[in-house]
Scaffold this motif. Structure first.
Motif, PDB file in Angstrom:
ATOM      1  N   THR A  83      -7.359   5.297  -5.200  1.00  0.00           N
ATOM      2  CA  THR A  83      -6.518   4.731  -6.233  1.00  0.00           C
ATOM      3  C   THR A  83      -6.972   5.495  -7.778  1.00  0.00           C
ATOM      4  O   THR A  83      -8.437   5.341  -7.803  1.00  0.00           O
ATOM      5  CB  THR A  83      -6.425   3.244  -6.191  1.00  0.00           C
ATOM      6  N   GLY A  84      -6.196   5.806  -8.553  1.00  0.00           N
ATOM      7  CA  GLY A  84      -7.027   6.228  -9.888  1.00  0.00           C
ATOM      8  C   GLY A  84      -7.497   7.657  -9.906  1.00  0.00           C
ATOM      9  O   GLY A  84      -7.851   7.886 -10.768  1.00  0.00           O
ATOM     10  N   GLY A 139       2.406  10.994  -6.596  1.00  0.00           N
ATOM     11  CA  GLY A 139       2.460  10.547  -8.026  1.00  0.00           C
ATOM     12  C   GLY A 139       1.179  10.640  -8.892  1.00  0.00           C
ATOM     13  O   GLY A 139       0.814  10.154 -10.068  1.00  0.00           O
ATOM     14  N   TYR A 140       0.323  11.607  -8.537  1.00  0.00           N
ATOM     15  CA  TYR A 140      -0.964  11.824  -8.867  1.00  0.00           C
ATOM     16  C   TYR A 140      -0.803  13.297  -9.591  1.00  0.00           C
ATOM     17  O   TYR A 140      -0.635  14.213  -8.768  1.00  0.00           O
ATOM     18  CB  TYR A 140      -2.243  11.712  -8.065  1.00  0.00           C
ATOM     19  N   LEU A 141      -1.138  13.407 -10.898  1.00  0.00           N
ATOM     20  CA  LEU A 141      -1.111  14.788 -11.618  1.00  0.00           C
ATOM     21  C   LEU A 141      -0.084  15.721 -11.466  1.00  0.00           C
ATOM     22  O   LEU A 141       0.998  15.080 -11.545  1.00  0.00           O
ATOM     23  CB  LEU A 141      -2.710  15.574 -11.381  1.00  0.00           C
ATOM     24  N   ARG A 142      -0.254  16.714 -10.797  1.00  0.00           N
ATOM     25  CA  ARG A 142       0.904  17.847 -10.521  1.00  0.00           C
ATOM     26  C   ARG A 142       1.580  17.661  -9.191  1.00  0.00           C
ATOM     27  O   ARG A 142       2.383  18.423  -8.837  1.00  0.00           O
ATOM     28  CB  ARG A 142       0.353  19.159 -10.694  1.00  0.00           C
ATOM     29  N   ARG A 183      -1.253   9.733 -13.776  1.00  0.00           N
ATOM     30  CA  ARG A 183      -1.613   9.288 -12.479  1.00  0.00           C
ATOM     31  C   ARG A 183      -0.990   7.918 -12.258  1.00  0.00           C
ATOM     32  O   ARG A 183      -1.083   7.269 -11.138  1.00  0.00           O
ATOM     33  CB  ARG A 183      -3.031   9.076 -12.544  1.00  0.00           C
ATOM     34  N   ALA A 184      -0.016   7.574 -13.137  1.00  0.00           N
ATOM     35  CA  ALA A 184       0.397   6.206 -13.066  1.00  0.00           C
ATOM     36  C   ALA A 184       1.492   5.882 -12.193  1.00  0.00           C
ATOM     37  O   ALA A 184       1.377   5.005 -11.363  1.00  0.00           O
ATOM     38  CB  ALA A 184       1.130   5.873 -14.533  1.00  0.00           C
ATOM     39  N   ASP A 185       2.328   6.754 -11.623  1.00  0.00           N
ATOM     40  CA  ASP A 185       3.090   6.689 -10.671  1.00  0.00           C
ATOM     41  C   ASP A 185       2.399   6.600  -9.257  1.00  0.00           C
ATOM     42  O   ASP A 185       2.739   5.586  -8.502  1.00  0.00           O
ATOM     43  CB  ASP A 185       4.240   7.731 -10.547  1.00  0.00           C
ATOM     44  N   GLY A 186       1.377   7.237  -9.193  1.00  0.00           N
ATOM     45  CA  GLY A 186       0.565   7.122  -7.838  1.00  0.00           C
ATOM     46  C   GLY A 186      -0.203   5.802  -7.890  1.00  0.00           C
ATOM     47  O   GLY A 186      -0.231   5.101  -6.919  1.00  0.00           O
ATOM     48  N   ASP A 229       0.097   2.984  -5.100  1.00  0.00           N
ATOM     49  CA  ASP A 229      -1.162   2.278  -4.439  1.00  0.00           C
ATOM     50  C   ASP A 229      -1.160   0.833  -4.509  1.00  0.00           C
ATOM     51  O   ASP A 229      -1.372   0.104  -3.496  1.00  0.00           O
ATOM     52  CB  ASP A 229      -2.248   2.973  -4.906  1.00  0.00           C
ATOM     53  N   ALA A 230      -0.680   0.498  -5.519  1.00  0.00           N
ATOM     54  CA  ALA A 230      -0.783  -1.104  -5.616  1.00  0.00           C
ATOM     55  C   ALA A 230       0.119  -1.738  -4.702  1.00  0.00           C
ATOM     56  O   ALA A 230       0.121  -2.637  -4.179  1.00  0.00           O
ATOM     57  CB  ALA A 230      -0.503  -1.587  -7.073  1.00  0.00           C
ATOM     58  N   ARG A 231       1.146  -1.105  -4.696  1.00  0.00           N
ATOM     59  CA  ARG A 231       2.446  -1.573  -3.605  1.00  0.00           C
ATOM     60  C   ARG A 231       1.982  -1.360  -2.234  1.00  0.00           C
ATOM     61  O   ARG A 231       2.249  -2.013  -1.348  1.00  0.00           O
ATOM     62  CB  ARG A 231       3.848  -1.013  -3.746  1.00  0.00           C
TER      63      ARG A 231
END
Length: 286
Positions: free
Chosen positions: A33-34, A61-64, A201-204, A208-210
């Protein structure tokens, strides 16, 4: 983040970003995460220095890397196959850290002929328990999550309340970090700093939280790859129990639990590398 280090390939779920470091035995490092490819490279730098070809993708959902309609761990595992095909790699050892362990486990389940070894590291995966683990009070976690789409707010939080983020996002007691040597303190701070730009990175992070907040059971008893799960007893996310569960349920698997270290293994970076490297050599992979 250094985007010039990464490349993007098409996958069945859209763009998939990855980077490589080192040369030799292939080693897929799935970030937590992150993270992103940059976190993957950072966590596996001892491997690239030791003669492994580290391949570090950015998850959904992270970077590109694209964020598809169904960003499941299973679909992410299938996207790893597309990456291996593009790189002409038939079989690979797969390490998955934290929430990244979910897609690493899914890869071993769904693609057994492609998985040479499975290494769930502080796995944020399913274990039978009455209630989900909450490392910090809900109001503090809500404060941390509120900053996820603002690079400025996240930078400000790192600058003003680093201990809060260390406990909320890294699930590691700040006192443990402060008691460590300067190298380990710098490693912990780098992990926190490298979450920026958090807006990319917010979407990822939210996915991940979900997925990892209350992970669903997986058919891990069908895994055939040699497996070593690693965790730390005082990990605030409770991954020691998950690592033990993997050790019990995956045929022939081992679990190694250090007595302390938090979620990021403070004080055990070199030791945990030697453990994994030794395991890969023992099974004849490295």
């Amino acid at each position: 983040m250094a985007p010039e280090l990464s490349k993007v390939i098409p996958s069945r779920f859209g763009d998939l970003e990855y980077a490589e470091a080192g040369a030799g035995t292939p080693f897929l490092m799935v970030h937590g995460t992150g993270g992103g490819f940059d976190q993957g490279l950072f966590f596996a730098n001892r491997f690239s220095d030791a003669g492994y070809r580290v391949i570090a993708p950015s998850r959904f959902g992270y970077l590109r890397t694209a964020f598809p309609e169904d960003p499941s761990s299973e679909n992410q595992a299938d996207a790893f196959v597309d990456l291996l095909d593009a790189l002409h790699i038939d079989r690979i050892a797969v390490a998955g850290g934290s929430a990244g362990a979910l897609s690493a486990l899914a890869f071993a389940i769904r693609h057994p002929t492609r998985c040479a070894a499975l290494l769930p590291l502080v796995p944020a995966s399913y274990v039978p328990r009455q209630t989900p683990v909450q490392s910090v009070p809900p109001d503090q976690m809500q404060m941390a999550m509120a900053a996820l789409r603002s690079d400025f707010l996240f930078w400000l939080a790192i600058a003003t309340v680093p201990d809060l983020l260390t406990e909320a996002l890294l699930a590691t007691k700040p006192a443990l970090v402060k008691a460590a040597d300067s190298t380990e303190q710098a490693r912990a701070r780098h992990i926190l700093d490298s979450i920026l730009p958090v807006s990319r990175r917010a979407d990822g992070l939210l996915n991940d939280a979900r997925l990892a907040g209350n992970p669903a059971p997986m058919a891990i008893e069908t895994i055939t790859a040699p497996t070593l799960a690693v965790s730390y007893e005082d990990d605030g996310f409770g991954t020691a129990a998950a690592a033990r569960y993997i050790g019990e349920r995956v045929p022939g698997a081992r679990a190694h639990i250090y007595p302390d270290g938090g979620h990021i293994g403070i004080g055990h970076d070199a030791e945990s590398f030697a453990l994994v490297d030794g395991f890969l050599k023992e099974i004849g992979y490295a």
